[in-house]
Design a protein around this motif. Structure first.
Motif, PDB file in Angstrom:
ATOM      1  N   LEU A   1       3.166  -3.734   9.760  1.00  0.00           N
ATOM      2  CA  LEU A   1       3.082  -2.354   8.624  1.00  0.00           C
ATOM      3  C   LEU A   1       3.331  -1.844   8.176  1.00  0.00           C
ATOM      4  O   LEU A   1       3.061  -1.185   7.188  1.00  0.00           O
ATOM      5  CB  LEU A   1       2.250  -1.557  10.770  1.00  0.00           C
ATOM      6  N   THR A   2       4.630  -1.807   8.325  1.00  0.00           N
ATOM      7  CA  THR A   2       5.432  -0.668   7.180  1.00  0.00           C
ATOM      8  C   THR A   2       5.427  -1.411   5.807  1.00  0.00           C
ATOM      9  O   THR A   2       5.940  -0.682   5.265  1.00  0.00           O
ATOM     10  CB  THR A   2       7.253  -0.919   7.611  1.00  0.00           C
ATOM     11  N   MET A   3       4.817  -2.263   5.606  1.00  0.00           N
ATOM     12  CA  MET A   3       4.913  -3.238   4.281  1.00  0.00           C
ATOM     13  C   MET A   3       3.549  -2.880   4.282  1.00  0.00           C
ATOM     14  O   MET A   3       3.544  -2.495   3.021  1.00  0.00           O
ATOM     15  CB  MET A   3       4.819  -4.769   5.129  1.00  0.00           C
ATOM     16  N   ILE A   4       2.525  -2.571   4.705  1.00  0.00           N
ATOM     17  CA  ILE A   4       1.777  -1.984   4.310  1.00  0.00           C
ATOM     18  C   ILE A   4       1.397  -0.781   4.014  1.00  0.00           C
ATOM     19  O   ILE A   4       1.503  -0.135   2.700  1.00  0.00           O
ATOM     20  CB  ILE A   4       0.185  -1.978   5.949  1.00  0.00           C
ATOM     21  N   LEU A   5       2.343   0.267   4.986  1.00  0.00           N
ATOM     22  CA  LEU A   5       2.327   1.464   4.521  1.00  0.00           C
ATOM     23  C   LEU A   5       3.109   1.573   2.879  1.00  0.00           C
ATOM     24  O   LEU A   5       2.802   2.993   2.526  1.00  0.00           O
ATOM     25  CB  LEU A   5       2.743   2.364   5.587  1.00  0.00           C
ATOM     26  N   GLY A   6       3.656   0.236   3.078  1.00  0.00           N
ATOM     27  CA  GLY A   6       4.857   0.824   1.269  1.00  0.00           C
ATOM     28  C   GLY A   6       3.693   0.865   0.351  1.00  0.00           C
ATOM     29  O   GLY A   6       3.388   1.399  -0.533  1.00  0.00           O
ATOM     30  N   ASP A   7       2.643  -0.051   0.268  1.00  0.00           N
ATOM     31  CA  ASP A   7       1.790  -1.028  -0.661  1.00  0.00           C
ATOM     32  C   ASP A   7       0.998   0.519  -0.603  1.00  0.00           C
ATOM     33  O   ASP A   7       0.327   0.642  -1.664  1.00  0.00           O
ATOM     34  CB  ASP A   7       0.651  -2.004  -0.286  1.00  0.00           C
ATOM     35  N   LEU A   8       0.685   1.114   0.229  1.00  0.00           N
ATOM     36  CA  LEU A   8      -0.269   2.070   0.165  1.00  0.00           C
ATOM     37  C   LEU A   8       0.705   3.169  -0.065  1.00  0.00           C
ATOM     38  O   LEU A   8      -0.380   4.233  -0.811  1.00  0.00           O
ATOM     39  CB  LEU A   8      -0.399   3.152   1.359  1.00  0.00           C
ATOM     40  N   ALA A   9       1.935   3.195   0.155  1.00  0.00           N
ATOM     41  CA  ALA A   9       2.489   4.538  -1.048  1.00  0.00           C
ATOM     42  C   ALA A   9       2.717   4.350  -2.476  1.00  0.00           C
ATOM     43  O   ALA A   9       2.322   5.705  -2.613  1.00  0.00           O
ATOM     44  CB  ALA A   9       4.172   4.687  -0.064  1.00  0.00           C
ATOM     45  N   LYS A  10       2.859   3.037  -2.392  1.00  0.00           N
ATOM     46  CA  LYS A  10       2.615   2.868  -3.809  1.00  0.00           C
ATOM     47  C   LYS A  10       1.352   3.288  -4.975  1.00  0.00           C
ATOM     48  O   LYS A  10       2.019   4.066  -5.134  1.00  0.00           O
ATOM     49  CB  LYS A  10       3.544   1.288  -4.334  1.00  0.00           C
ATOM     50  N   LEU A  11       0.900   2.986  -4.137  1.00  0.00           N
ATOM     51  CA  LEU A  11      -1.108   2.426  -4.653  1.00  0.00           C
ATOM     52  C   LEU A  11      -0.871   4.611  -4.659  1.00  0.00           C
ATOM     53  O   LEU A  11      -1.141   5.315  -5.441  1.00  0.00           O
ATOM     54  CB  LEU A  11      -1.759   2.536  -4.151  1.00  0.00           C
ATOM     55  N   ALA A  12      -0.343   5.352  -3.678  1.00  0.00           N
ATOM     56  CA  ALA A  12      -0.861   6.540  -3.297  1.00  0.00           C
ATOM     57  C   ALA A  12       0.247   7.286  -4.365  1.00  0.00           C
ATOM     58  O   ALA A  12      -0.157   8.526  -5.639  1.00  0.00           O
ATOM     59  CB  ALA A  12       0.089   7.324  -2.380  1.00  0.00           C
ATOM     60  N   SER A  13       1.915   6.660  -4.762  1.00  0.00           N
ATOM     61  CA  SER A  13       2.016   7.222  -6.193  1.00  0.00           C
ATOM     62  C   SER A  13       1.700   7.628  -6.898  1.00  0.00           C
ATOM     63  O   SER A  13       1.557   8.630  -8.468  1.00  0.00           O
ATOM     64  CB  SER A  13       3.758   7.042  -5.685  1.00  0.00           C
ATOM     65  N   ASP A  14       0.910   5.922  -7.300  1.00  0.00           N
ATOM     66  CA  ASP A  14       0.342   5.872  -8.615  1.00  0.00           C
ATOM     67  C   ASP A  14      -0.207   6.995  -9.564  1.00  0.00           C
ATOM     68  O   ASP A  14      -1.023   7.556 -10.192  1.00  0.00           O
ATOM     69  CB  ASP A  14      -0.079   4.494  -8.675  1.00  0.00           C
ATOM     70  N   ILE A  15      -1.623   7.032  -8.353  1.00  0.00           N
ATOM     71  CA  ILE A  15      -2.454   8.079  -8.136  1.00  0.00           C
ATOM     72  C   ILE A  15      -2.086   9.358  -8.681  1.00  0.00           C
ATOM     73  O   ILE A  15      -2.433  10.258  -9.755  1.00  0.00           O
ATOM     74  CB  ILE A  15      -3.254   8.097  -6.637  1.00  0.00           C
TER      75      ILE A  15
END
Length: 395
Positions: free
Chosen positions: A244-258
């Motif tokens: 789940l933390t790996m998923i949250l990590g990918d979501l965090a990167k996507l959010a950071s890009d945006i």
């Protein structure tokens, strides 16, 4: 209502409140799985001639009614019951009298809670995967509509090579699909039936059939030997939280890009005002708060993982009350992950790249120039690299 271990002796209310903690609240999401495993258990006892056929039928039907009543909100687990297992047996005894007490023959709360938790994990993993697939579908819409727009590709937060919305977005799609596969792999550890291991050492004097409940509940295998069941506590939970933390990590990167692309200095994309928030002092602000909160969610997963690993470390074999505390970080991680995937699926459809604002400078094509020079002149890439680098320095 009596606790399952109650011996008609008073208990200090402060001790009860502390030891129960918020477990009686947390168990609300496990009730339907506890009922499912209880029905499988009582039917196994019937088939092993440990419970009469008529009694089994009465208990099974009563459990189904209790489950429906819970779904309708007609009852909730109370503090003085400590947990969902006590609540179920109490409701069963209310409906059937002492007959309801047969439900605990050949099991302990130790294997009972683990059976419900593992059934829950199997279900919730499917839900998480469905939400990931939905997120991927939303990103694909973005690709279909804006995929050909060129954007810079960054390394070290510096412009590196030409990229595109499609190439940028497809990277995230690949990782989210990989996350879905990893969640499925976690379930192999949870797909073992703990029922019949009881407190951790089996059921002396009872001829039960653990494989029968394994089949009835749809577990892939029976967790053997019985002493391994409590030793495994925290493993599937920690593995789930890690993924789940790996998923949250990918979501965090996507959010950071945006967030970066939305900044005034970049202005690569626009976010619909309806999903932004404002400032209490600066009238002009339209803040990407939703993406900032998605970005921060990874820290919750990391903290939860540390909790579970710390709780289960250094314990000797067998069950310990310490393990009760694993539920909270597990459920917290599941909830924040599902919430974050869902909000990203909604929010990603509310961004649009501004082609007119995105300019790619000539120096971003120098790697391509070096590759072509190496092929055309039939020289090593390093020589071509140095030729292009010298040319850049002379300009």
């Amino acid at each position: 209502m009596k606790r399952l271990w109650d011996k008609d002796q008073p208990i200090d209310e402060l001790i009860l409140k502390y030891t129960a903690g918020n477990d009686f609240h947390l168990d609300e999401r496990l009730i339907k799985y506890d009922i499912k495993s209880s029905i499988a258990h009582i039917n196994m006892l019937k088939e092993m001639n440990l419970v009469k056929k008529d009694d089994c039928k009465k208990i099974s039907e009563a459990l189904k009614i209790i489950g429906k009543e819970h779904e309708k909100g007609e009852w909730k687990i109370e503090l003085n019951q400590e947990d969902g297992h006590t609540a179920l047996e109490n409701h069963l005894v209310e409906k059937l009298g002492s007959l309801g007490g047969y439900i605990h023959l050949g099991r302990s709360r130790n294997d009972q809670v683990l059976a419900a938790l593992r059934l829950y994990l199997k279900d919730i993993s499917s839900i998480i995967n469905e939400e990931l697939i939905n997120l991927v579908s939303k990103i694909n819409i973005l690709i279909d509509e804006q995929g050909e727009i060129e954007i810079p590709g960054y390394t070290h937060t510096q412009r590196g090579m030409p990229s595109s919305v499609k190439l940028w977005a497809e990277g995230y799609i690949a990782e989210f699909l990989d996350n879905a596969k990893s969640i499925n792999n976690v379930i192999s550890r949870a797909d073992k039936n703990p029922l019949g291991s009881a407190a951790g050492y089996g059921t002396p004097g009872l001829n039960i059939d653990r494989d029968l409940t394994t089949k009835k509940l749809g577990f892939k295998s029976t967790h053997e030997p019985v002493t391994a069941v409590q030793l495994s506590r925290g493993k599937a939970e920690a593995e789930m939280i890690f993924e789940l933390t790996m998923i949250l990590g990918d979501l965090a990167k996507l959010a950071s890009d945006i967030i970066l692309f939305y900044s005034y200095e970049f202005s690569f994309l626009e976010i619909k005002k309806s999903i932004t928030t404002g400032s209490s002092i600066m009238p002009q602000k339209n803040n990407p708060d939703v993406f900032e909160l998605v970005r921060s969610a990874e820290s919750i997963g990391i903290g939860a993982l540390m909790e579970v690993l710390s709780i289960s470390s250094k314990l000797i074999s067998g069950y310990h009350r310490d393990l009760q505390r694993i539920k909270m970080p597990l459920f917290r991680s599941i909830d924040i992950t599902l919430d974050s995937i869902k909000i990203m699926s909604h929010s990603i459809t509310n961004i649009s790249f501004k082609k007119e604002k995105i300019k790619l400078s000539d120096d971003m094509y120098t790697t391509e120039q070096a590759n072509k020079l190496s092929l055309e002149k039939e020289i090593p890439f390093r020589d071509a690299y140095n030729i292009i680098a010298k040319k850049i320095n002379e300009e």
